[in-house]
Motif scaffolding. Structure first.
Motif, mmCIF file in Angstrom:
data_model
loop_
_atom_site.group_PDB
_atom_site.id
_atom_site.type_symbol
_atom_site.label_atom_id
_atom_site.label_comp_id
_atom_site.label_asym_id
_atom_site.label_seq_id
_atom_site.Cartn_x
_atom_site.Cartn_y
_atom_site.Cartn_z
ATOM 1 N N TYR A 153 7.165 3.145 0.020
ATOM 2 C CA TYR A 153 8.235 3.065 1.021
ATOM 3 C C TYR A 153 8.373 1.633 1.539
ATOM 4 O O TYR A 153 9.477 1.116 1.720
ATOM 5 C CB TYR A 153 7.937 4.029 2.172
ATOM 6 C CG TYR A 153 9.168 4.389 2.964
ATOM 7 C CD1 TYR A 153 9.878 5.546 2.666
ATOM 8 C CD2 TYR A 153 9.632 3.580 3.987
ATOM 9 C CE1 TYR A 153 11.014 5.886 3.379
ATOM 10 C CE2 TYR A 153 10.760 3.903 4.707
ATOM 11 C CZ TYR A 153 11.447 5.059 4.396
ATOM 12 O OH TYR A 153 12.577 5.382 5.096
ATOM 13 N N TYR A 175 10.454 4.327 8.282
ATOM 14 C CA TYR A 175 9.372 5.213 7.857
ATOM 15 C C TYR A 175 8.903 6.121 9.003
ATOM 16 O O TYR A 175 8.389 7.198 8.765
ATOM 17 C CB TYR A 175 8.212 4.365 7.316
ATOM 18 C CG TYR A 175 7.235 5.116 6.452
ATOM 19 C CD1 TYR A 175 7.660 6.084 5.542
ATOM 20 C CD2 TYR A 175 5.873 4.847 6.512
ATOM 21 C CE1 TYR A 175 6.760 6.761 4.738
ATOM 22 C CE2 TYR A 175 4.960 5.510 5.706
ATOM 23 C CZ TYR A 175 5.413 6.470 4.820
ATOM 24 O OH TYR A 175 4.516 7.142 4.031
ATOM 25 N N GLY A 192 -3.805 7.300 2.722
ATOM 26 C CA GLY A 192 -2.957 6.184 3.153
ATOM 27 C C GLY A 192 -1.651 6.568 3.810
ATOM 28 O O GLY A 192 -0.882 5.699 4.205
ATOM 29 N N VAL A 193 -1.375 7.894 3.928
ATOM 30 C CA VAL A 193 -0.112 8.339 4.524
ATOM 31 C C VAL A 193 -0.414 9.043 5.849
ATOM 32 O O VAL A 193 -1.276 9.918 5.894
ATOM 33 C CB VAL A 193 0.626 9.302 3.568
ATOM 34 C CG1 VAL A 193 1.922 9.796 4.193
ATOM 35 C CG2 VAL A 193 0.913 8.613 2.240
ATOM 36 N N ARG A 205 0.805 -1.218 0.000
ATOM 37 C CA ARG A 205 0.000 0.000 0.000
ATOM 38 C C ARG A 205 0.847 1.282 0.000
ATOM 39 O O ARG A 205 0.316 2.376 -0.145
ATOM 40 C CB ARG A 205 -0.977 0.000 1.174
ATOM 41 C CG ARG A 205 -0.350 0.094 2.537
ATOM 42 C CD ARG A 205 -1.392 0.427 3.607
ATOM 43 N NE ARG A 205 -0.718 0.879 4.794
ATOM 44 C CZ ARG A 205 -0.652 0.183 5.917
ATOM 45 N NH1 ARG A 205 -1.255 -0.970 6.027
ATOM 46 N NH2 ARG A 205 0.013 0.661 6.953
ATOM 47 N N ASN A 206 2.139 1.160 0.160
ATOM 48 C CA ASN A 206 2.976 2.356 0.201
ATOM 49 C C ASN A 206 4.333 2.031 -0.441
ATOM 50 O O ASN A 206 4.965 1.043 -0.068
ATOM 51 C CB ASN A 206 3.170 2.765 1.672
ATOM 52 C CG ASN A 206 3.877 4.088 1.824
ATOM 53 O OD1 ASN A 206 4.867 4.347 1.140
ATOM 54 N ND2 ASN A 206 3.389 4.920 2.714
#
Lengths: 122, 244
Positions: free
Chosen positions: A18, B207, B69-70, A15-16
């Motif tokens: 990163y 992250y 989503g972030v 989903r990301n």
């Protein structure tokens, strides 16, 4: 208190971007292991004599083996770069900017690779 | 005035079995934050929408949300950057949802308390000020800027997969005190660092440090403490605990 807990799916990492790159970094160790085993087989073939060793070398020069080498090189290079990129976070505090540590690390591996290539030239 | 589509994840525990999406058309001006968009929904379109907010200026850490989503602070990002949408707003991931966009923080708060995030003075300075050099301040200063917004927990897949993991912000705040030259409480905090779910639960995804809105680097704090934990492990053979 009633709450709702969202499940974490097995594909959470997709989903990301990163997380995708993180998974590439982690997964690269599989190819790294396979390549180490490939080299180990080479050592065993060398112990078995010249014929077996030449046979092993010939197998490694086939197209699929070249493709495997290219893949292994790209993944190991990426892994090495990420390794140096996170290196400053894992070191005790030093009076040097993070970027200098990363650049010095990548430069050191570059120099070592060149030396190895020079030492192993025919 | 332009209009942006905002989709919010809704969950009302009295009526909903599972969360559902609800779409709103929100008129906005260029200077409106995502938080102001939510406030417009609450004031003008749907008073039943629940979300947390307080300071509107990235200081209180209340309005952490998943924006497309972030993990981000709603007050710190502009609606114009998400135009024409749809902008999908969810509660911070990895946490149980209490209602709509509000999450249950109790797991984090219990962990924070277990890290003893307060100064336990090494020596009583008496009436005199407890002096520090700029370098000593620099050893912990960035970690003291944490506002407990929990974006780093929403960013940490290890916390998502194993909620027992102590997690980035608590370990960063623990380090904030351990690294303080005035503090003498390190011995009391090390068991938490050394635990299976302490620093060793981190795989350095990194992250957490990317999403931090205050420039804290939790990944660094956690990995500095892997060194501390290793030293702590080996040094106990030389100087068993309890001995002087």
């Amino acid at each position: 208190m009633k709450t709702y807990r969202r499940p974490v799916s097995a594909t959470w990492w997709r989903r990301n971007p990163y997380y995708v790159w993180y998974m590439v970094r982690e997964a690269s160790c599989v190819v790294l292991t396979l390549y180490a085993l490939t080299l180990l087989v080479g050592v065993a073939r060398l112990a078995q004599g010249e014929v077996r060793y030449e046979d092993w070398l010939e197998r490694l020069s086939r197209p699929w083996a070249i493709a495997y080498h290219v893949l292994a090189f790209l993944l190991v290079a990426y892994h090495a770069w990420t390794w140096f990129r996170i290196m400053p976070k894992t070191l005790p505090r030093v009076p040097v900017p993070d970027k200098a540590i990363v650049v010095a690390g990548v430069a050191a591996i570059g120099v070592c690779s060149m030396l190895l290539w020079w030492a192993a030239r025919p | 005035m332009r209009t942006i589509a905002i989709e919010c994840l809704r969950y009302h525990p009295e009526t909903d079995e599972a969360p559902r999406w609800q779409r709103y058309e929100v008129p906005f001006s260029d200077d409106m934050s995502v938080l102001q968009g939510l406030q417009h929904i609450k004031d003008e379109l749907d008073g039943s929408l629940t979300f947390r907010w307080s300071c509107r200026m990235a200081i209180c850490g209340s309005c952490g949300l998943m924006l497309n989503g972030v993990p981000k602070l709603g007050c710190e990002h502009f609606l114009r950057d998400y135009y024409p949408g749809p902008l999908r707003i969810e509660p911070l991931t990895h946490f149980p949802i209490v209602r709509d966009l509000a999450i249950d923080q109790s797991d984090f708060l219990a962990k924070l308390e277990s890290a003893k995030p307060w100064l336990m003075p090494k020596a009583d300075p008496g009436e005199a000020p407890h002096r520090q050099t700029p370098k000593q301040l620099d050893d912990y200063y960035q970690y003291s800027k944490c506002i407990n917004c929990l974006l780093c927990y929403a960013a940490c897949p290890q916390y998502g997969l194993n909620e027992k993991f102590t997690g980035p912000a608590v370990l960063a705040l623990l380090h904030r005190y351990n690294a303080d030259s005035r503090d003498g409480g390190k011995g009391e905090r090390m068991p938490l660092v050394n635990a299976e779910d302490g620093v060793w639960g981190c795989t350095l995804v990194g992250y957490c440090s990317e999403v931090c809105p205050k420039g804290v680097d939790p990944a660094r704090a956690v990995n500095q403490n892997k060194i501390e934990s290793t030293k702590d492990y080996f040094l106990r053979f030389l100087a068993p605990r309890g001995s002087k």
